[in-house]
Every structure is written in structure tokens, then in C-alpha cells.
Design an enzyme around this catalytic site. Structure first.
Site, PDB file in Angstrom:
ATOM      1  CD  GLU A   1      16.261  99.102 -58.400  1.00 33.58           C
ATOM      2  OE1 GLU A   1      16.146  99.834 -57.403  1.00 33.58           O
ATOM      3  OE2 GLU A   1      16.345  97.852 -58.322  1.00 33.58           O
TER       4      GLU A   1
ATOM      5  CE  LYS B   1      13.583 100.107 -54.676  1.00 34.62           C
ATOM      6  NZ  LYS B   1      14.954  99.611 -54.938  1.00 34.62           N
TER       7      LYS B   1
ATOM      8  CB  CYS C   1      13.722  96.635 -57.103  1.00 36.28           C
ATOM      9  SG  CYS C   1      14.783  95.227 -56.650  1.00 36.28           S
TER      10      CYS C   1
END
Length: 557
Positions: A41, A112, A150
Site C-alpha cells: 500500500e 480503497k 489493507c
């Protein structure tokens, strides 16, 4: 498909340097036969970038770096990198993105969805949530890749921001699995905490158990400011069997072949608590110094356990030839403290000097007004703190003169209780033990000797009663509860946010109340301490934001 997982140690803001590391890893992966390489990330800019994201031109520079990277990657290999992007977005809010680079172009980009906003995470300050219609698999060479970032894997976990939201965001992994993903891929920058590796694996395993889809998890490694990233990237097959486990606390690159016959699952011995703490301390200190441009450090050696462990960590992190100790005995220092400090320095092989401070102490006593105050209460609080500040000043002189970073050596138990001196033992550029409770200081110190197979930290330092030695016959337990009791109470109050009433079921209420009041009263000191390394769920620093000018009566809870 042969997929390489690249576990790199990026430096925040260093777009050129990080992209060079990515290219070098891609070259190694290509030589090993990889068709796709996965990076962590925000690897292009490093994690956490914090407010550098808000600087004019930074996001545009990141987008240009990704486009240039795509052009420099060999055309026969795909690469997935994490980066911030403003491409195609309106307004100031950017996206935390993962892009597939292939044949000279950015061919796919996903954003994300779940943006953590708890503990040290502050992603909603910068990023926008992904649009739900954009959450879908990325196709590469006939495989549907369920790529997500994540926190997107942590949906519904009880200690995250998303378990009790009034408007519940959907589970990205469920969406990707139900859309027919052949592989689930999570690129992360997941910071270290004790036993965090086990927790991550349990979360990923729960997804595999539910959807029976192989899962690849690639994590950042290295230290950035107060956070340490432990790596521990891994792969689970569709049966939740561990097929690949990458290194802890260091860079690594390994291949996973989706077509290879399933072998017996790996059996990984878990790291002990002391080993995890030591490795995290070493990596955190080494990276902080290197990324800030320091080659050497200096610290005071008191003959106590804290400075001994700090010196041992420093010697391991940057090499003993780059560690400089100062022995600063006062009129109250015992002979064994000097002897123990000398033995420690010799065992570690570090440079050291002895600078007695009594003449400076006497000079203060001979000053008008100040000297009168000191003579009113010999060895009183002002006098004790003066000695600590004289020592701190000596350390800072060496730091300034030689360009060495000064290490503060206080532990979490002392910082919690204010058993430390502003501009004295708290002086320095980095507080290496600030998230290590006293009992863990002893645990890790014994591990240092065990790991070395010899006496590094002298047994007398490990065995004697802790003392600041700022007054005659002084020991810590004259002013503090026994450390096993104190640390148990502090863990409950700080890391578990328990109340005095709740903690009083385990410990004497009077003791718990005293500890809680001291903890609150000394927030102003901790606000002025140097940065350090986060090791626990709740460390002093950016993840614990307590008021200083506040008053709460614990008997009213």
C-alpha cells in the site's frame, strides 16, 4: 501464474528512491520467472505520508511517478503498486489507490473503500472512499484478481472504525468474492503490534474459509517515524493452508505459483514476545536514524537497565562503532553503577567517556537565589531534577557538536507516571523505549544476552533494584508500586481503556486510583517527549490524544 510478492521498505516522500527500489525488485522477480509482481500500500510515496499529501503538487508528482514507472517496467510483466492519486477526481480529496501497470501503461486502478480513522490512522483526513460500482475484480492474463487495500480486509472487525458505523459500508472482500475473483489480493501497510501477525492471518483465514479462494497478502516493512512495519507477507491457498510466509522485519521477495501442486502447509514457529519487541526496536531505531540522515547516536549510561537496553538496541541497529556512551556519575551514584556501565560499554564494544557532574552541581548550589532554593531541600525534587538536567545538557552538547542523535532512554512505565525529568532524561531526538513497560525492559534485556549467547548486559544490572540515584539510598519502589503491579494497572488503563472501578477488581483500589491520577496529571510531560516506536495497541503519541488541561474525578465514574 507465477506471482512475486515484494516486501519493500519505502521512505516517505522519496518518490524517486522508492520507484528505483520497485524497479530493482521487478527486475529480480522477472529473472525468477514472475509474470506479476505485487507491492504494498502507498509504496510509491511510503506509508504513512501524513500531511505531505496536502502539499501543492505532491499528488500530481505521485501520479507522474506511477506513469513513468509503467513506462520503465518490462512489457512482459505486470506490476501492482499502491499510491495516492488525484487522477480523474474532483476537489481536494484524493484516493488511496492500487494500480496495475502493464505494457507501458496504467491499465487498471482501484481505490480503497474502508478508510481507517482510529488509533494512529487518519485516512479520512486525506482520502475519499471508493465508489461502490468501482469495486470489481481486475482481469490480468485470464485471471480475475480481487484486488483491495489493507483495511478493506478488516471489515467487521471489533477493534476497527467500521464495526459500529450508523451507515454500514459494505464488505469489499465479499463483493470481490461474489464477483468471481480467482485470487484475492490485499496490499497493506499494516503496522506492527505484539502478535499482529497472528491477528492478520486469522482475519485472512476467515475470508478464505468463507469463500474458498486463495489469498495473497503483501505488507510493507521498515520504520517510518513512530511506526514499524514487520512485513510477514503470506499466501493462503483455497483450503486456508499456509503456502508462503515471508521474512519478518526485513525486505523480502518470494514467488507463488498458482498452478503448482499444493504442498504440505508450512509450519511457522511464532516469534516470542521478547524477540518481537527486540526486532521491532532495532528496525524502528535503525530506519529512523538512516531516513533522518544520522549515522551515530549518543546516550547517557547510568548503570541501570533502561540505558543498558537502549545501548544494546542501538549497537545492534547501527553497529557498536556508531554508539557513544556518556557515564555521568553524581555525588549519589553508587560505585557499582559506574562499574556496571563500564562493563556494559566494554561488552557492547561501544565508545564511552566518563564525565562526573558534581562540580557543575556544586556550581549551581553556589549561585545566588538558585543556590538558596537548593540548600533549602538537599536532594529534594528540584535538586534531583537539576542533576538529570545537567546530564541531559552533557548529552546534548555531544549531540550538537558531533551531529549524533541523542537517545532518551525512559520506558513506558516511567513516562506514564511522570517518573522522568523534562529537559533531563527526557532530552533527546528519539525515545527508543517509550512504549516498553518496565517488566518488558527486563524481558528483552535477558533476551539480548540469550540471543548473543554471552553476557552483554551485566547480571548486576539485571538483578539490582532500579534506582534513579538522585538522592541518598533511593530506589524506584520508594515512589512507585512494584513494577509487576504498576505495569498490570497501566496496561489496563492505557491499552484496554478500563476504568478504576474495573481495575480495582484485580488490584487494590487505592493503588489503582493513585496510578490513574498520576497518569492523567503527567500528560503535559508526555506531550513534550521525543518520538519513539509504537509497539502496543495504545502507545503514547499520535494514536493516544489526551487533553492536558483537564480534570476527571475517578471516584465519579
Amino acid at each position: 501464474m507465477k506471482i512475486a510478492l515484494a516486501q519493500l521498505n519505502p521512505t516517505v516522500g522519496d518518490l524517486r528512491g522508492n520507484c528505483q527500489r520497485i524497479l530493482e525488485a521487478v527486475q529480480r522477480a522477472e529473472q525468477a520467472g514472475a509474470e506479476l509482481v505485487l507491492f504494498s500500500e502507498l509504496v510509491v510515496c511510503g506509508y504513512p505520508p501524513k500531511d505531505i499529501l496536502l502539499r501543492e503538487g505532491f499528488i500530481a508528482a505521485c501520479d507522474r511517478a506511477v506513469e513513468k514507472l509503467a513506462q520503465e517496467i518490462p512489457v512482459n510483466i505486470g506490476v501492482i503498486v499502491g499510491h495516492p492519486t488525484g487522477r480523474g477526481l474532483r476537489g481536494r480529496r484524493m484516493a488511496n489507490a492500487a494500480s496495475l501497470l502493464y505494457q507501458g501503461a496504467v491499465v487498471e486502478c482501484v481505490h480503497k473503500l474502508l478508510l481507517p480513522n482510529y488509533d494512529v490512522f487518519d485516512e479520512q483526513r486525506y482520502f475519499r472512499h471508493a465508489e461502490l460500482e468501482q469495486i470489481c475484480p481486475v482481469t490480468f492474463r485470464g485471471l480475475k484478481l480481487g484486488l483491495h487495500i489493507c483495511e478493506d480486509a478488516w471489515w467487521g472487525q471489533p477493534d476497527t472504525f467500521y464495526h459500529d458505523q450508523p451507515v454500514q459500508l459494505p464488505d469489499p472482500v465479499r463483493i470481490l468474492a461474489e464477483a468471481g475473483s480467482d485470487l484475492l489480493i490485499n496490499i497493506s501497510a499494516s503496522p506492527f503490534e505484539i502478535d499482529k501477525r497472528k491477528r492478520r492471518q486469522q482475519i485472512i483465514q476467515s475470508h478464505v474459509d468463507r469463500y474458498s479462494i486463495p489469498y495473497l497478502f503483501v505488507n510493507q516493512v521498515g520504520g517510518n517515524d513512530d511506526l514499524v512495519f514487520d512485513g510477514h507477507s503470506f499466501v493462503l491457498d483455497q483450503n486456508s493452508q499456509l503456502q508462503l510466509q515471508m521474512a519478518s522485519f526485513k525486505e523480502d521477495l518470494q514467488l507463488f505459483d498458482t498452478e503448482a501442486a499444493v504442498e504440505s502447509p508450512l509450519e511457522i514457529s511464532p516469534l516470542s514476545r521478547d524477540e518481537q519487541l527486540f526486532d521491532a526496536l532495532v528496525l524502528g531505531l535503525r530506519d529512523y536514524m538512516q531516513k533522518c540522515g544520522f549515522t551515530d547516536c549518543v546516550l547517557g549510561l547510568s548503570g541501570g537497565i533502561d540505558s543498558a537496553l537502549a545501548a544494546a538496541v542501538a549497537a545492534e541497529a547501527i553497529g557498536p562503532q556508531h554508539v557513544h556512551g556518556l557515564l555521568l556519575p553524581s555525588r549519589y551514584s553508587s560505585d557499582h553503577s559506574v562499574v556496571d556501565s563500564l562493563a556494559l560499554a566494554e561488552n557492547l564494544g561501544i565508545d564511552y567517556e566518563t564525565v562526573p557532574i558534581d562540580s557543575v552541581h556544586q556550581a549551581f548550589e553556589n549561585l545566588p537565589v538558585i543556590g538558596d532554593d537548593l540548600r533549602e531541600a538537599p536532594a529534594g525534587l528540584a535538586d534531583q531534577n537539576l542533576q538529570a538536567r545537567i546530564r541531559g545538557a552533557n548529552v546534548m552538547v555531544r549531540s550538537n557538536q558531533h551531529g549524533w542523535m541523542a537517545l532518551a532512554t525512559g520506558n513506558k512505565s516511567e513516562l506514564a507516571m511522570g517518573y522522568c525529568t523534562l529537559y533531563g532524561d527526557m532530552a533527546g531526538g528519539f525515545a527508543v523505549l517509550c512504549d516498553v513497560l518496565k517488566c518488558d525492559v527486563y524481558l528483552v534485556s535477558r533476551y539480548v544476552n540469550q540471543r548473543a549467547g554471552r553476557i552483554v548486559i551485566p547480571e548486576n544490572i539485571l538483578d539490582k533494584a532500579p534506582s534513579a540515584e538522585l538522592a541518598p539510598n533511593q530506589v524506584d519502589q520508594d515512589s512507585l508500586p512494584p513494577y509487576d503491579v504498576l505495569d498490570g494497572i497501566l496496561k489496563g488503563l492505557i491499552e484496554d481503556e478500563r476504568s478504576v472501578r474495573s481495575m480495582s477488581e484485580q488490584y487494590p483500589r487505592e493503588t489503582v486510583q493513585w496510578v490513574a491520577n498520576r497518569l492523567d496529571r503527567n500528560e503535559f510531560k508526555r506531550r513534550q517527549m521525543p518520538p519513539g516506536i509504537k509497539l502496543s495497541a495504545r502507545a503514547f503519541g499520535s494514536g493516544r490524544r489526551m487533553p492536558m488541561a483537564a480534570r476527571f474525578h475517578w471516584d465519579e465514574e
